[in-house]
Design an enzyme around this catalytic site. Structure first.
Site, PDB file in Angstrom:
ATOM      1  N   ALA A 318       7.376  -1.198  -5.877  1.00 57.94           N
ATOM      2  CA  ALA A 318       8.757  -1.044  -6.341  1.00 57.94           C
ATOM      3  C   ALA A 318       9.105  -2.159  -7.320  1.00 57.94           C
ATOM      4  O   ALA A 318       8.684  -3.318  -7.132  1.00 57.94           O
ATOM      5  CB  ALA A 318       9.705  -1.081  -5.155  1.00 57.94           C
ATOM      6  N   PRO A 319       9.861  -1.847  -8.372  1.00 59.44           N
ATOM      7  CA  PRO A 319      10.285  -2.886  -9.316  1.00 59.44           C
ATOM      8  C   PRO A 319      11.143  -3.937  -8.617  1.00 59.44           C
ATOM      9  O   PRO A 319      11.834  -3.644  -7.643  1.00 59.44           O
ATOM     10  CB  PRO A 319      11.115  -2.111 -10.349  1.00 59.44           C
ATOM     11  CG  PRO A 319      10.755  -0.674 -10.169  1.00 59.44           C
ATOM     12  CD  PRO A 319      10.369  -0.522  -8.731  1.00 59.44           C
ATOM     13  N   GLY A 320      11.099  -5.155  -9.129  1.00 59.05           N
ATOM     14  CA  GLY A 320      11.928  -6.224  -8.575  1.00 59.05           C
ATOM     15  C   GLY A 320      11.087  -7.389  -8.095  1.00 59.05           C
ATOM     16  O   GLY A 320       9.852  -7.342  -8.114  1.00 59.05           O
ATOM     17  N   ARG A 322       9.155  -9.715  -5.706  1.00 57.37           N
ATOM     18  CA  ARG A 322       8.414  -9.457  -4.482  1.00 57.37           C
ATOM     19  C   ARG A 322       9.083 -10.171  -3.304  1.00 57.37           C
ATOM     20  O   ARG A 322       9.475 -11.331  -3.397  1.00 57.37           O
ATOM     21  CB  ARG A 322       6.964  -9.947  -4.608  1.00 57.37           C
ATOM     22  CG  ARG A 322       6.149  -9.191  -5.664  1.00 57.37           C
ATOM     23  CD  ARG A 322       5.915  -7.746  -5.223  1.00 57.37           C
ATOM     24  NE  ARG A 322       4.909  -7.087  -6.042  1.00 57.37           N
ATOM     25  CZ  ARG A 322       5.170  -6.269  -7.042  1.00 57.37           C
ATOM     26  NH1 ARG A 322       6.436  -6.039  -7.382  1.00 57.37           N
ATOM     27  NH2 ARG A 322       4.208  -5.676  -7.713  1.00 57.37           N
ATOM     28  N   MET A 324       9.555 -11.948   0.480  1.00 57.27           N
ATOM     29  CA  MET A 324       8.793 -12.935   1.238  1.00 57.27           C
ATOM     30  C   MET A 324       8.391 -12.420   2.612  1.00 57.27           C
ATOM     31  O   MET A 324       7.507 -12.968   3.255  1.00 57.27           O
ATOM     32  CB  MET A 324       9.614 -14.222   1.382  1.00 57.27           C
ATOM     33  CG  MET A 324       9.799 -14.965   0.075  1.00 57.27           C
ATOM     34  SD  MET A 324      10.599 -16.567   0.293  1.00 57.27           S
ATOM     35  CE  MET A 324      12.311 -16.057   0.409  1.00 57.27           C
ATOM     36  N   LYS A 339       9.077   0.395   3.051  1.00 62.71           N
ATOM     37  CA  LYS A 339       9.036  -1.044   3.290  1.00 62.71           C
ATOM     38  C   LYS A 339       8.132  -1.340   4.492  1.00 62.71           C
ATOM     39  O   LYS A 339       8.315  -0.766   5.564  1.00 62.71           O
ATOM     40  CB  LYS A 339      10.453  -1.579   3.558  1.00 62.71           C
ATOM     41  CG  LYS A 339      11.438  -1.259   2.445  1.00 62.71           C
ATOM     42  CD  LYS A 339      12.861  -1.665   2.774  1.00 62.71           C
ATOM     43  CE  LYS A 339      13.071  -3.142   2.631  1.00 62.71           C
ATOM     44  NZ  LYS A 339      14.518  -3.504   2.676  1.00 62.71           N
ATOM     45  N   ASP A 374      21.193   2.847   5.147  1.00 63.99           N
ATOM     46  CA  ASP A 374      20.595   3.371   6.368  1.00 63.99           C
ATOM     47  C   ASP A 374      19.079   3.375   6.204  1.00 63.99           C
ATOM     48  O   ASP A 374      18.551   3.485   5.091  1.00 63.99           O
ATOM     49  CB  ASP A 374      21.108   4.793   6.619  1.00 63.99           C
ATOM     50  CG  ASP A 374      20.817   5.285   8.032  1.00 63.99           C
ATOM     51  OD1 ASP A 374      20.446   4.451   8.888  1.00 63.99           O
ATOM     52  OD2 ASP A 374      20.967   6.488   8.280  1.00 63.99           O
TER      53      ASP A 374
END
Length: 574
Positions: A318-320, A322, A324, A339, A374
């Protein structure tokens, strides 16, 4: 083994457990009106959490009943379970909640067998329910035909939907609603002799509000219609506003909000009714929005496997920035992120895997006030290896080898959460106009304040942990550091003892794990001094420990703070 394998008896036991669950679900749901009329705000939140917890509790109970009733060599003979599925089909064909019964059966099967046994022979991977039930009734609605007298039609609506508590001021509220209808709809609509107002017969309840939901029809056009009602304690019921904008109605049914309580005889027909009002909403979200979140999960999974089967789309990171703690991947053409928890966290993170799991599950149970996405939790997702871009799969295997396993041509994801994909706020701000930046930062501050009003402190409030929805709302989505607001200890930074204290690399004061120093927020949240100053103008009180302490005092006093899922006009705000 008995001569005749007990497929029918097992199917009956499974569905008897489903009936027990549905009865408890109905009892909690049916109490919503009384809780609203009696202004039992804390009890409303407790009931919402209790209803969510019902499903897993009853699945566990039915699994225990089955294990007690049948020896393992009988019950766990997976080759016989197509017979159980077949027996279930004949039993659920006559039900009004047949699609939910399929999902329930799947949950029981998954509780008994490992996920490598999942297949359409034993389970309802694809539904056997027809898209349209030939003999099913239409959703129960009430239809009003103004025929030029809008006031009379609205007056009849509120007579039909009255409560045990009287309205505070019907004349005032009717005048406001008629004005809003004329402002929000084309001029000719209110005069159209064929105008119809159609409302679902049951009210919908959530948090401190009740809602009438339906649509406004003319011969050729329709508009969604939502009328929120509030209980002003000691004064009566207020008809708050009238909403006909599809985007605003969509936000009310958003994936960022708690689930409605509504009496529904035929769930599929009610969801179909909502779908006609909100054609942009996926069926999974609509089921979830009225409390059937497990069936929403089934519909989501079906949409996902259909997407993978019918497109060349591949999983990518996913873009953005990374994360932790979590690693996030997505499909370009499917509006969801997946996720997974990393095997090792960054040194600055003082949480473990079990704590992260509990934080994510906590979000399911609390009031999300439109500011937290959600999630759906999945175990043992299996995808074709060919559906992963090489660099995405390599990164997942590197950061989470205990969760991501390659088995030949299959990738097994042992545990993950799914969330709606949004534009990370830090990326949005980088590419936005000056006006958009101001609007986004204002909503970011409002999101933090509204979460606090619901007794949630995000913990890590960096912009990268918030997203911007398609409607421009700012939503929190990274939960590994959240806690209840009342658990945090908000402190002012003590004055330095000596001039040298301010130059020291370590603080001159003690810091406990739940201590929070809001004065430290500005440089932590905004490296860009312009953004820092702008946010200070918009929401500078968030930098003051006393602001947070006052919210804690309000929550500890038992007050449930108003957070409205729609825009209110100045004349409605007291």
């Amino acid at each position: 083994m008995p001569q005749q394998w007990p497929a029918s008896a097992i199917a009956t036991l499974i569905l008897d457990g489903f009936d027990d669950y549905r009865e408890q679900f109905r009892q909690i749901t049916n109490g919503a009106r009384e809780r609203f009329e009696q202004a039992q705000w804390q009890e409303i939140q407790q009931a919402a959490a209790a209803r969510i917890a019902l499903y897993e509790a009853f699945v566990s109970e039915v699994s225990k009943r089955l294990r007690k009733a049948y020896p393992a060599e009988v019950l766990l003979d997976v080759a016989q379970w197509p017979l159980v599925k077949s027996a279930c089909i004949s039993l659920i064909d006559v039900r009004c909640d047949d699609e939910l019964a399929e999902t329930w059966y799947n949950s029981i099967f998954c509780g008994l067998f490992s996920h490598d046994q999942i297949n359409d022979g034993c389970m309802f991977i694809h539904t056997t329910r027809p898209a349209l039930r030939a003999n099913a009734p239409a959703p129960l609605t009430r239809i009003y035909r103004p025929q030029g007298n809008l006031e009379q039609a609205l007056r009849q609506i509120f007579e039909d939907y009255r409560f045990e508590v009287a309205y505070e001021n019907v004349e005032r509220d009717l005048a406001r609603l008629i004005k809003q209808m004329h402002e929000n709809l084309p001029d000719w609509v209110c005069k159209d002799p064929e105008l119809r107002i159609e409302l679902f017969s049951s009210r919908l309840y959530r948090n401190k509000g009740a809602y009438l939901v339906g649509r406004i029809n003319t011969r050729d056009e329709q508009w969604p219609l939502v009328i929120p009602l509030l209980h002003r304690e000691g004064r009566g019921i207020q008809i708050d506003t009238l909403i006909t904008d599809e985007a605003e109605v969509s936000i009310i049914f958003s994936f960022t909000r708690s689930y409605f309580m509504v009496r529904v005889g035929y769930p599929a027909e009610f969801v179909g009714f909502l779908r006609r009002i909100l054609p942009g909403k996926h069926i999974a979200e609509l089921y979830t929005s009225i409390g059937f979140y497990k069936h929403g999960k089934s519909e989501f999974y079906r949409a996902l496997i259909n997407h993978l089967a019918s497109t060349d789309d591949k999983f990518i990171m996913a873009p953005g920035v990374r994360g932790m703690v979590m690693s996030v991947f997505t499909l370009t053409g499917f509006n969801t992120v997946f996720k997974i928890i990393k095997d090792r966290f960054a040194p600055s993170k003082n949480v473990d895997r079990n704590t992260v799991i509990e934080k994510y599950r906590l979000v399911k149970r609390v009031d999300r006030v439109g500011r937290m996405a959600d999630t759906q939790e999945f175990a043992d997702f299996r995808f074709p290896r060919a559906k992963f871009e090489a660099d995405c799969l390599a990164e997942l295997l590197e950061v989470a080898p205990s969760t991501v396993v390659v088995d030949g041509d299959t990738v097994l994801i042992r545990h993950c959460w799914t969330e709606r994909r949004m534009t990370p706020l830090n990326m949005y701000v980088e590419n936005a106009s000056e006006a958009q930046v101001r609007e986004a930062l204002d909503d970011y501050g409002l999101a933090i304040k509204q979460l606090a009003a619901a007794n949630i402190f995000p913990g890590d409030m960096l912009l990268k942990n918030f997203g911007v929805t398609r409607h421009g709302r700012v939503v929190f989505y990274d939960y590994d550091e959240i806690c209840f607001l009342t658990e945090a200890n908000f402190r002012h930074i003590p004055p330095p003892r000596y001039p040298e204290d301010e130059m020291a690399s370590e603080p001159w004061y003690s810091v406990a794990p739940l201590d929070v120093f809001p004065e430290e927020f500005p440089p932590f949240l905004f490296a860009d001094i312009k953004l820092r100053r702008l946010f200070n103008q918009l929401h500078g009180e968030l930098y003051d420990a006393d602001y947070w302490k006052s919210l804690q005092d309000t929550i500890r006093a038992g007050k449930v703070i108003d957070v409205f899922p729609y825009r209110r006009k100045a004349e409605q705000i007291e």
